[in-house]
Design an enzyme around this catalytic site. Sequence first.
Site, PDB file in Angstrom:
ATOM      1  N   ARG A  13      55.362  48.673  25.129  1.00  0.00           N
ATOM      2  CA  ARG A  13      54.498  47.493  25.297  1.00  0.00           C
ATOM      3  C   ARG A  13      55.093  46.484  26.265  1.00  0.00           C
ATOM      4  NH1 ARG A  13      53.063  45.776  19.794  1.00  0.00           N
ATOM      5  NH2 ARG A  13      55.058  44.727  19.850  1.00  0.00           N
ATOM      6  N   TYR A  55      39.000  25.307  35.580  1.00  0.00           N
ATOM      7  CA  TYR A  55      38.177  26.467  35.210  1.00  0.00           C
ATOM      8  C   TYR A  55      37.688  26.294  33.767  1.00  0.00           C
ATOM      9  CZ  TYR A  55      37.448  31.495  34.202  1.00  0.00           C
ATOM     10  OH  TYR A  55      36.951  32.717  33.832  1.00  0.00           O
ATOM     11  N   ASP A  65      47.316  26.658  38.450  1.00  0.00           N
ATOM     12  CA  ASP A  65      46.496  27.864  38.588  1.00  0.00           C
ATOM     13  C   ASP A  65      46.231  28.009  40.085  1.00  0.00           C
ATOM     14  OD1 ASP A  65      44.410  29.680  38.904  1.00  0.00           O
ATOM     15  OD2 ASP A  65      43.499  29.174  36.980  1.00  0.00           O
ATOM     16  N   LYS A 103      41.234  38.520  40.905  1.00  0.00           N
ATOM     17  CA  LYS A 103      40.495  38.055  42.071  1.00  0.00           C
ATOM     18  C   LYS A 103      41.035  38.720  43.345  1.00  0.00           C
ATOM     19  CE  LYS A 103      38.028  35.377  39.444  1.00  0.00           C
ATOM     20  NZ  LYS A 103      38.498  35.747  38.128  1.00  0.00           N
TER      21      LYS A 103
HETATM   22  C1  LIG Z   1      40.671  29.594  38.900  1.00  0.00           C
HETATM   23  C2  LIG Z   1      40.539  30.694  37.888  1.00  0.00           C
HETATM   24  N1  LIG Z   1      41.541  30.899  37.042  1.00  0.00           N
HETATM   25  C3  LIG Z   1      41.495  31.873  36.111  1.00  0.00           C
HETATM   26  C4  LIG Z   1      40.377  32.680  36.008  1.00  0.00           C
HETATM   27  C5  LIG Z   1      40.342  33.720  34.933  1.00  0.00           C
HETATM   28  O1  LIG Z   1      40.611  34.964  35.443  1.00  0.00           O
HETATM   29  P1  LIG Z   1      40.268  36.296  34.638  1.00  0.00           P
HETATM   30  O2  LIG Z   1      38.835  36.575  34.880  1.00  0.00           O
HETATM   31  O3  LIG Z   1      41.196  37.300  35.213  1.00  0.00           O
HETATM   32  O4  LIG Z   1      40.561  36.010  33.203  1.00  0.00           O
HETATM   33  C6  LIG Z   1      39.316  32.506  36.880  1.00  0.00           C
HETATM   34  C7  LIG Z   1      38.125  33.380  36.793  1.00  0.00           C
HETATM   35  O5  LIG Z   1      37.111  33.160  37.409  1.00  0.00           O
HETATM   36  C8  LIG Z   1      39.381  31.474  37.837  1.00  0.00           C
HETATM   37  O6  LIG Z   1      38.355  31.226  38.671  1.00  0.00           O
END
Ligand SMILES: Cc1ncc(COP(=O)(O)O)c(C=O)c1O
Length: 386
Positions: free
Chosen positions: A53, A106, A179, A204
Amino acid sequence: MTRDLDPATRLIHAKPPGARVVRTVGPPILRGSTVLLDTAAEFYDDSILTYGRSGLTTHDALTSALAELEGASSVSLFPSGLAAVTAAMTAVLKAGDEILVMDAIYKPTRRFCDNVLTRFGVGVRYHPANLTAPEILARAGTNTRLIVMESPGSLTMEMQDVPGVANLAREKGILTLADNTWAAGSLFKPLAHGVDISVQSLTKYVCGHSDVFMGSAATRDPAIGKALQDAVRDFGWSVSPDDAYQMLRGLRTLSARLDRHGASSLEVATWLAGHSAVAEVLHPALPGAPGHEIWARDYDGAAGLFAIVLRPASPKAVAAFLDALQLFGLGFSWGGFESLALNGDPQLGSRDHDTPRAGPIIRLNIGLEAPKDLIADLDQALAVFS
Ligand SMILES: Cc1ncc(COP(=O)(O)O)c(C=O)c1O
């Protein structure tokens, strides 16, 4: 011991011939929950890997490449970008702490703060996305432990002075988390600018093909690195080696794809800025757009995600525009090879400090199609809108 074995036992213990293991360009995809130990003495030896894991060869190859990208001393993997953000927060917070969160975060990150952190005794306060670094730090109290940033802001694309916040926060002993999904760990380097934890949704740009979920949290601080690893272990997170391999493959072409996403998004954004149906273009890499100075100071390039504010119109007209698009898919998410559009307004209601805009907001993910074709698609769809 091999002579009289039952066929079922033979099948289980059949060994591959001792063939030479060839070297391929990518690492082997090593699968396994069970890790076989050489001797009984190894069972409780904390210095060796005893269970799959915590990640095997494929994961190690990915975390090393991500550490290179992020300029990090350690990188932890999570099953989604959201899991990376939430786990990173829980790794460094405890009951009684408070966090300051940029308001245009987000939305699912906000949901975690409101629904989970508060239940576990962590205070959460949101501040407007356009505050300066000193203004943000002026809001910090004695219990403030962490400042959470996302630049540009979700949907509304506000740029924050991430280096300024990181440096002032450090002086006050407050941790920072960014982020950095828009910059894909490539166009902007949070750790080099003093941020403690750089998180991105690998789903992404690193994946780039809209078909694998994963997130990463990177740091230069050994104590935070250990806290992140402990979070992985304590919550039982695990990502599949096949997914880790796909992410590593995506990383190999990341900078070439980002170049194309960035150049195409600027071409499309420039065209949209001259269209009569468009009130404002929210693309930090576009000269004159909000936050452009910060982007020009801190970033090495543009990504493919931006937003436009349409001139005032009914929800029906906005839906007609979106439905008329032929090359742009309608979908959440971004960073993939295919262009996408989404109506952002329904998400903005949960914010504390949203600023009024001239009209409806549409987010565009510019993929790898030829920009002239995307412009033609937007042109015919805006004709329906007008
Ligand atoms: C800025 C941002 N952070 C995090 C995420 C979350 O990513 P995940 O879909 O991989 O959970 C997103 C998803 O759209 C995002 O736009």
